[in-house]
Design a protein around this motif. Structure first.
Motif, PDB file in Angstrom:
ATOM      1  N   VAL A 165      61.364 -21.352  11.016  1.00  0.00           N
ATOM      2  CA  VAL A 165      61.943 -20.111  10.507  1.00  0.00           C
ATOM      3  C   VAL A 165      63.344 -19.878  11.062  1.00  0.00           C
ATOM      4  O   VAL A 165      63.904 -18.799  10.884  1.00  0.00           O
ATOM      5  CB  VAL A 165      61.040 -18.903  10.847  1.00  0.00           C
ATOM      6  CG1 VAL A 165      59.711 -19.020  10.128  1.00  0.00           C
ATOM      7  CG2 VAL A 165      60.844 -18.763  12.351  1.00  0.00           C
ATOM      8  N   ASP A 166      63.938 -20.867  11.727  1.00  0.00           N
ATOM      9  CA  ASP A 166      65.311 -20.750  12.189  1.00  0.00           C
ATOM     10  C   ASP A 166      65.915 -22.147  12.315  1.00  0.00           C
ATOM     11  O   ASP A 166      65.234 -23.157  12.171  1.00  0.00           O
ATOM     12  CB  ASP A 166      65.391 -19.990  13.519  1.00  0.00           C
ATOM     13  CG  ASP A 166      64.562 -20.650  14.620  1.00  0.00           C
ATOM     14  OD1 ASP A 166      63.974 -21.717  14.360  1.00  0.00           O
ATOM     15  OD2 ASP A 166      64.513 -20.100  15.732  1.00  0.00           O
ATOM     16  N   ILE A 167      67.225 -22.175  12.564  1.00  0.00           N
ATOM     17  CA  ILE A 167      67.955 -23.423  12.744  1.00  0.00           C
ATOM     18  C   ILE A 167      68.587 -23.392  14.126  1.00  0.00           C
ATOM     19  O   ILE A 167      69.252 -22.402  14.477  1.00  0.00           O
ATOM     20  CB  ILE A 167      69.043 -23.594  11.664  1.00  0.00           C
ATOM     21  CG1 ILE A 167      68.395 -23.766  10.287  1.00  0.00           C
ATOM     22  CG2 ILE A 167      69.933 -24.790  11.967  1.00  0.00           C
ATOM     23  CD1 ILE A 167      69.391 -23.891   9.160  1.00  0.00           C
ATOM     24  N   PRO A 168      68.414 -24.438  14.941  1.00  0.00           N
ATOM     25  CA  PRO A 168      69.023 -24.456  16.276  1.00  0.00           C
ATOM     26  C   PRO A 168      70.532 -24.654  16.182  1.00  0.00           C
ATOM     27  O   PRO A 168      71.066 -24.885  15.091  1.00  0.00           O
ATOM     28  CB  PRO A 168      68.338 -25.659  16.931  1.00  0.00           C
ATOM     29  CG  PRO A 168      68.035 -26.573  15.799  1.00  0.00           C
ATOM     30  CD  PRO A 168      67.686 -25.673  14.640  1.00  0.00           C
ATOM     31  N   PRO A 169      71.268 -24.551  17.297  1.00  0.00           N
ATOM     32  CA  PRO A 169      72.704 -24.847  17.268  1.00  0.00           C
ATOM     33  C   PRO A 169      72.970 -26.214  16.634  1.00  0.00           C
ATOM     34  O   PRO A 169      72.281 -27.190  16.921  1.00  0.00           O
ATOM     35  CB  PRO A 169      73.090 -24.820  18.748  1.00  0.00           C
ATOM     36  CG  PRO A 169      72.103 -23.881  19.370  1.00  0.00           C
ATOM     37  CD  PRO A 169      70.812 -24.110  18.623  1.00  0.00           C
TER      38      PRO A 169
END
Length: 336
Positions: A165-169
């Motif tokens: 549900v998210d994207i890392p750096p």
């Protein structure tokens, strides 16, 4: 408190839509009445479906508008492309505003890197590339791309543990891929009136393994932004907006203004598996319409086969590269 806040946001959005529609009919009502002629009025039910698809899936309203205008209304492909961009600049912008009010964890790091090369790509496409590619080849290749992506995605979708549900750096490789994908998406949007959303969704779903609904919502925002820039370029820089566009836009604009947010809400509420089934039905209709309505030259079949093979290899490679990424900093999607 949170529920009350969401309800007030929804009420504010609905009130804003009502105000915009009231102003629209006050200023353009008589022009809409004069434009409402056969067969132009068919664009209203066509774009009712198109706007819903645009808000709910990664295909965009252009995936409905382009074949409908060229085959049902017998419009020139350049008119169909311009109409797709113009109507998405209304409908998908409306859906994007609704998404921004309702969704908090959008991948802004990805969007911020994807959009600048997409803007450059659509400018290059409108200025140079468009006259050199046959509309029929573009329609068939777009269908093959959608079909190839869906086949690959269905193949990898069973592994639900790797959806996040998210994207890392973003790493250097992530940024390079996003920049190249953005440019390709912009070029496609300049040729077909859609495509930037599909390319963004491919990267988000296959490479970053983003949750299906979040990837869809992100693709809607991407295509709305690219469509707005495309219409601005056509209207001011290149001055290539066709005269036939005006009556079609006048009829369809209020329809998509309502239909796209409804599609966005549908995407937000539906289960990911059911959303995928809905997408499969739309892609199936896209394939059938291309086979039925687009004249396929037997001498070009080998080109289409080669294109489909290349697309399959590229998408498979993209997913394999993703398998080597470290996803430990991401939060897994909730099970269905």
């Amino acid at each position: 408190m949170r529920l009350t806040s969401k309800l007030s946001q929804a009420a504010l959005f609905a009130l804003s839509l009502a105000l915009v529609l009231t102003c629209y009919f006050l200023f353009f009502g008589r022009f809409v009445a004069s434009a409402w002629q056969s067969p132009q009025w068919l664009i209203a039910p066509i774009m009712a479906l198109g706007s819903f698809v645009a808000g709910a899936t990664f295909l965009g309203g252009g995936a409905v508008a382009f074949p409908a205008l060229t085959k049902i209304l017998h419009a020139d492909p350049s008119v169909a492309k311009s109409f797709s961009l113009a109507i998405q600049s209304v409908g998908m912008t409306s859906a994007s505003l609704y998404i921004l009010l309702r969704v908090r964890n959008l991948p802004w790091n990805f969007i911020g890197i994807f959009l600048p090369p997409a803007f450059a790509g659509i400018a290059l496409s409108l200025a140079i590339i468009e006259p050199y590619i046959a509309a029929t080849d573009l329609r068939v290749m777009f269908t093959l791309f959608v079909l190839g992506f869906l086949a690959i995605y269905l193949w990898v979708y069973r592994d639900r543990k790797t959806h996040y549900v998210d994207i890392p750096p973003l790493s250097r490789l992530d940024i390079q891929l996003t920049l190249k994908a953005g440019f390709l998406g912009g070029v496609l949007a300049g040729l077909l009136g859609s495509g930037a959303d599909l390319i963004a969704f491919c990267l988000l779903a296959l490479y970053f393994r983003l949750d299906l609904k979040l990837a869809t919502q992100c693709s809607v925002i991407v295509m709305a932004s690219v469509s707005l820039v495309g219409v601005l370029l056509q209207g001011t820089v290149f001055q290539t907006l066709p005269a036939e566009l005006t009556p079609l836009w006048l009829i369809a604009a209020p329809v998509v203004l309502l239909g796209a947010p409804i599609g966005a809400e549908f995407c937000r509420r539906i289960k990911p598996r059911n959303l995928l089934l809905f997408v499969c039905s739309i892609v199936f209709a896209e394939v059938i319409s291309t086979l039925a309505l687009v004249p396929l030259e037997p001498t070009k079949w080998w080109r289409y086969f080669a294109f489909a093979l290349v697309i399959g290899l590229l998408l498979t490679t993209l997913h394999r590269i993703s398998n080597r990424k470290d996803h430990r900093s991401q939060h897994p999607a909730k099970p269905e």
